[in-house]
Design a protein around this motif. Structure first.
Motif, PDB file in Angstrom:
ATOM      1  N   GLN A 134      -4.793  -3.346  10.000  1.00  0.00           N
ATOM      2  CA  GLN A 134      -5.665  -3.326  11.160  1.00  0.00           C
ATOM      3  C   GLN A 134      -6.822  -2.381  10.873  1.00  0.00           C
ATOM      4  O   GLN A 134      -6.691  -1.462  10.067  1.00  0.00           O
ATOM      5  CB  GLN A 134      -4.915  -2.854  12.410  1.00  0.00           C
ATOM      6  N   LYS A 135      -7.920  -2.600  11.576  1.00  0.00           N
ATOM      7  CA  LYS A 135      -9.087  -1.753  11.343  1.00  0.00           C
ATOM      8  C   LYS A 135      -8.921  -0.397  12.033  1.00  0.00           C
ATOM      9  O   LYS A 135      -8.493  -0.326  13.175  1.00  0.00           O
ATOM     10  CB  LYS A 135     -10.343  -2.441  11.866  1.00  0.00           C
ATOM     11  N   ASN A 136      -9.260   0.659  11.306  1.00  0.00           N
ATOM     12  CA  ASN A 136      -9.290   1.980  11.927  1.00  0.00           C
ATOM     13  C   ASN A 136     -10.720   2.258  12.390  1.00  0.00           C
ATOM     14  O   ASN A 136     -11.597   1.403  12.269  1.00  0.00           O
ATOM     15  CB  ASN A 136      -8.763   3.059  10.977  1.00  0.00           C
ATOM     16  N   ARG A 137     -10.996   3.445  12.894  1.00  0.00           N
ATOM     17  CA  ARG A 137     -12.310   3.706  13.474  1.00  0.00           C
ATOM     18  C   ARG A 137     -13.424   3.654  12.444  1.00  0.00           C
ATOM     19  O   ARG A 137     -14.570   3.345  12.776  1.00  0.00           O
ATOM     20  CB  ARG A 137     -12.326   5.026  14.240  1.00  0.00           C
ATOM     21  N   SER A 138     -13.112   3.900  11.178  1.00  0.00           N
ATOM     22  CA  SER A 138     -14.164   3.856  10.167  1.00  0.00           C
ATOM     23  C   SER A 138     -14.436   2.441   9.674  1.00  0.00           C
ATOM     24  O   SER A 138     -15.527   2.156   9.201  1.00  0.00           O
ATOM     25  CB  SER A 138     -13.800   4.757   8.989  1.00  0.00           C
ATOM     26  N   SER A 139     -13.456   1.542   9.793  1.00  0.00           N
ATOM     27  CA  SER A 139     -13.677   0.173   9.302  1.00  0.00           C
ATOM     28  C   SER A 139     -14.060  -0.788  10.423  1.00  0.00           C
ATOM     29  O   SER A 139     -14.384  -1.941  10.145  1.00  0.00           O
ATOM     30  CB  SER A 139     -12.432  -0.330   8.570  1.00  0.00           C
ATOM     31  N   ALA A 140     -14.024  -0.347  11.695  1.00  0.00           N
ATOM     32  CA  ALA A 140     -14.471  -1.203  12.792  1.00  0.00           C
ATOM     33  C   ALA A 140     -16.002  -1.308  12.727  1.00  0.00           C
ATOM     34  O   ALA A 140     -16.696  -0.345  12.406  1.00  0.00           O
ATOM     35  CB  ALA A 140     -14.043  -0.622  14.132  1.00  0.00           C
ATOM     36  N   ARG A 141     -16.520  -2.489  13.068  1.00  0.00           N
ATOM     37  CA  ARG A 141     -17.952  -2.749  12.928  1.00  0.00           C
ATOM     38  C   ARG A 141     -18.753  -1.979  13.972  1.00  0.00           C
ATOM     39  O   ARG A 141     -18.378  -1.931  15.141  1.00  0.00           O
ATOM     40  CB  ARG A 141     -18.186  -4.258  13.097  1.00  0.00           C
ATOM     41  N   GLY A 142     -19.852  -1.401  13.551  1.00  0.00           N
ATOM     42  CA  GLY A 142     -20.758  -0.693  14.453  1.00  0.00           C
ATOM     43  C   GLY A 142     -20.357   0.763  14.642  1.00  0.00           C
ATOM     44  O   GLY A 142     -19.519   1.299  13.937  1.00  0.00           O
ATOM     45  N   GLY A 143     -21.003   1.392  15.623  1.00  0.00           N
ATOM     46  CA  GLY A 143     -20.631   2.758  15.974  1.00  0.00           C
ATOM     47  C   GLY A 143     -21.277   3.830  15.140  1.00  0.00           C
ATOM     48  O   GLY A 143     -20.740   4.922  15.007  1.00  0.00           O
ATOM     49  N   GLY A 144     -22.443   3.587  14.596  1.00  0.00           N
ATOM     50  CA  GLY A 144     -23.087   4.590  13.766  1.00  0.00           C
ATOM     51  C   GLY A 144     -23.823   5.672  14.554  1.00  0.00           C
ATOM     52  O   GLY A 144     -23.993   6.779  14.072  1.00  0.00           O
ATOM     53  N   LYS A 145     -24.217   5.364  15.762  1.00  0.00           N
ATOM     54  CA  LYS A 145     -25.054   6.283  16.543  1.00  0.00           C
ATOM     55  C   LYS A 145     -24.226   6.950  17.636  1.00  0.00           C
ATOM     56  O   LYS A 145     -23.344   6.339  18.235  1.00  0.00           O
ATOM     57  CB  LYS A 145     -26.190   5.466  17.165  1.00  0.00           C
ATOM     58  N   LYS A 146     -24.553   8.205  17.913  1.00  0.00           N
ATOM     59  CA  LYS A 146     -23.897   8.925  19.008  1.00  0.00           C
ATOM     60  C   LYS A 146     -24.350   8.274  20.322  1.00  0.00           C
ATOM     61  O   LYS A 146     -25.546   8.112  20.560  1.00  0.00           O
ATOM     62  CB  LYS A 146     -24.317  10.395  18.944  1.00  0.00           C
ATOM     63  N   PRO A 147     -23.397   7.853  21.211  1.00  0.00           N
ATOM     64  CA  PRO A 147     -23.790   7.081  22.403  1.00  0.00           C
ATOM     65  C   PRO A 147     -24.656   7.853  23.393  1.00  0.00           C
ATOM     66  O   PRO A 147     -25.545   7.271  24.012  1.00  0.00           O
ATOM     67  CB  PRO A 147     -22.472   6.666  23.035  1.00  0.00           C
ATOM     68  N   TRP A 148     -24.435   9.125  23.603  1.00  0.00           N
ATOM     69  CA  TRP A 148     -25.292   9.967  24.439  1.00  0.00           C
ATOM     70  C   TRP A 148     -25.224  11.393  23.940  1.00  0.00           C
ATOM     71  O   TRP A 148     -24.339  11.741  23.167  1.00  0.00           O
ATOM     72  CB  TRP A 148     -24.927   9.881  25.928  1.00  0.00           C
ATOM     73  N   ARG A 149     -26.170  12.192  24.399  1.00  0.00           N
ATOM     74  CA  ARG A 149     -26.237  13.553  23.885  1.00  0.00           C
ATOM     75  C   ARG A 149     -25.017  14.360  24.303  1.00  0.00           C
ATOM     76  O   ARG A 149     -24.306  14.010  25.254  1.00  0.00           O
ATOM     77  CB  ARG A 149     -27.534  14.219  24.322  1.00  0.00           C
ATOM     78  N   GLN A 150     -24.800  15.457  23.590  1.00  0.00           N
ATOM     79  CA  GLN A 150     -23.583  16.250  23.738  1.00  0.00           C
ATOM     80  C   GLN A 150     -23.500  16.911  25.121  1.00  0.00           C
ATOM     81  O   GLN A 150     -22.434  16.916  25.723  1.00  0.00           O
ATOM     82  CB  GLN A 150     -23.558  17.333  22.642  1.00  0.00           C
ATOM     83  N   LYS A 151     -24.615  17.469  25.616  1.00  0.00           N
ATOM     84  CA  LYS A 151     -24.572  18.277  26.854  1.00  0.00           C
ATOM     85  C   LYS A 151     -25.569  17.751  27.889  1.00  0.00           C
ATOM     86  O   LYS A 151     -26.542  17.083  27.567  1.00  0.00           O
ATOM     87  CB  LYS A 151     -24.902  19.743  26.527  1.00  0.00           C
ATOM     88  N   GLY A 152     -25.287  18.045  29.138  1.00  0.00           N
ATOM     89  CA  GLY A 152     -26.247  17.789  30.195  1.00  0.00           C
ATOM     90  C   GLY A 152     -26.110  16.472  30.913  1.00  0.00           C
ATOM     91  O   GLY A 152     -26.850  16.204  31.852  1.00  0.00           O
ATOM     92  N   THR A 160     -14.121   4.922  18.677  1.00  0.00           N
ATOM     93  CA  THR A 160     -12.926   5.745  18.803  1.00  0.00           C
ATOM     94  C   THR A 160     -11.773   4.895  19.337  1.00  0.00           C
ATOM     95  O   THR A 160     -11.999   3.947  20.099  1.00  0.00           O
ATOM     96  CB  THR A 160     -13.198   6.941  19.735  1.00  0.00           C
ATOM     97  N   PRO A 161     -10.546   5.186  18.993  1.00  0.00           N
ATOM     98  CA  PRO A 161      -9.409   4.377  19.457  1.00  0.00           C
ATOM     99  C   PRO A 161      -9.244   4.378  20.982  1.00  0.00           C
ATOM    100  O   PRO A 161      -8.579   3.509  21.531  1.00  0.00           O
ATOM    101  CB  PRO A 161      -8.203   5.035  18.792  1.00  0.00           C
ATOM    102  N   LEU A 162      -9.857   5.308  21.659  1.00  0.00           N
ATOM    103  CA  LEU A 162      -9.741   5.358  23.118  1.00  0.00           C
ATOM    104  C   LEU A 162     -10.635   4.336  23.801  1.00  0.00           C
ATOM    105  O   LEU A 162     -10.441   4.021  24.972  1.00  0.00           O
ATOM    106  CB  LEU A 162     -10.109   6.763  23.620  1.00  0.00           C
ATOM    107  N   TRP A 163     -11.617   3.842  23.101  1.00  0.00           N
ATOM    108  CA  TRP A 163     -12.578   2.922  23.696  1.00  0.00           C
ATOM    109  C   TRP A 163     -12.208   1.466  23.416  1.00  0.00           C
ATOM    110  O   TRP A 163     -11.576   1.137  22.415  1.00  0.00           O
ATOM    111  CB  TRP A 163     -13.979   3.190  23.134  1.00  0.00           C
ATOM    112  N   ARG A 164     -12.695   0.576  24.306  1.00  0.00           N
ATOM    113  CA  ARG A 164     -12.563  -0.865  24.095  1.00  0.00           C
ATOM    114  C   ARG A 164     -13.311  -1.243  22.817  1.00  0.00           C
ATOM    115  O   ARG A 164     -14.386  -0.721  22.548  1.00  0.00           O
ATOM    116  CB  ARG A 164     -13.184  -1.591  25.294  1.00  0.00           C
TER     117      ARG A 164
END
Length: 156
Positions: free
Chosen positions: A53-71, A82-86
Motif C-alpha cells: 500500500q502507498k505510504n505518505r511519501s508514495s501517495a500522489r501529490g502533497g508537495g506544498k504546505k496547505p496553509w501557513r503554520q501560524k495565525g 498525511t495518514p489522518l487525511w482523506r
C-alpha cells in the motif's frame, strides 16, 4: 555410521530384481521436526509477498504546505497526504517482502534421506528401472500405474 566402510542394503525393483543401495541414504533415522522445517521452508519460499500500500511519501501529490503554520486558527499541517487525511497514505501498511527461509544444504539432504529411509522401512518405496509408453497419453500412463499396483497413490 563410519565414513570408511559403506554398508549396503537390498532394495527390490518393480521388475523383481534386487539392487544394492547405500545404507547412508536408506538406513537413516526419520526426524519429523527436520522434515517439517524443510517442508515449511519450501512452502514459504513459494509465497509471493507482493502486497503493498502507498505510504505518505508514495501517495500522489502533497508537495506544498496547505496553509501557513501560524495565525489561521487551524491545526498545523505540513502535508495533505498525511495518514489522518482523506486520500492520504496508509500508516504502517503492508510492504513487499520475501517469505524465504534459509535451510542448510546438509539439513535439506538429511530430511530427504530420512523420508526415503522411512518409506523403504514401511515398504512404500517402489523403484522403476524405466517407464516406457507407446504414446504420451494419460490413459496409458494410468493403466501402467494400475498394473504396478499404485493407482490412487501419490507417485513421484
Amino acid at each position: 555410521m563410519s565414513k570408511g566402510k559403506e554398508m549396503t542394503m537390498q532394495l527390490t525393483v518393480a521388475g523383481g530384481k534386487d539392487i544394492e543401495v547405500s545404507d547412508a541414504t536408506f538406513g537413516r533415522e526419520f526426524s519429523e521436526a527436520l522434515v517439517h522445517q524443510v517442508v515449511n521452508a519450501y512452502l514459504a519460499g513459494g509465497r509471493a509477498g507482493t502486497k503493498a500500500q502507498k505510504n505518505r511519501s508514495s501517495a500522489r501529490g502533497g508537495g506544498k504546505k496547505p496553509w501557513r503554520q501560524k495565525g489561521t486558527g487551524r491545526a498545523r499541517v505540513g502535508d495533505i497526504r498525511t495518514p489522518l487525511w482523506r486520500s492520504g497514505g496508509t500508516a504502517h501498511g503492508p510492504r513487499p517482502r520475501s517469505y524465504a527461509q534459509k535451510v542448510n544444504k546438509k539439513a535439506r539432504r538429511a530430511a530427504l534421506r530420512g523420508v526415503l529411509s522411512q518409506r523403504m522401512a514401511e515398504g512404500r518405496l517402489l523403484v522403476l528401472g524405466s517407464l516406457e509408453l507407446d504414446a504420451p497419453k494419460t490413459k496409458d500412463f494410468l493403466e501402467r500405474l494400475d498394473r504396478l499396483g499404485v493407482k490412487g497413490e501419490k507417485v513421484l
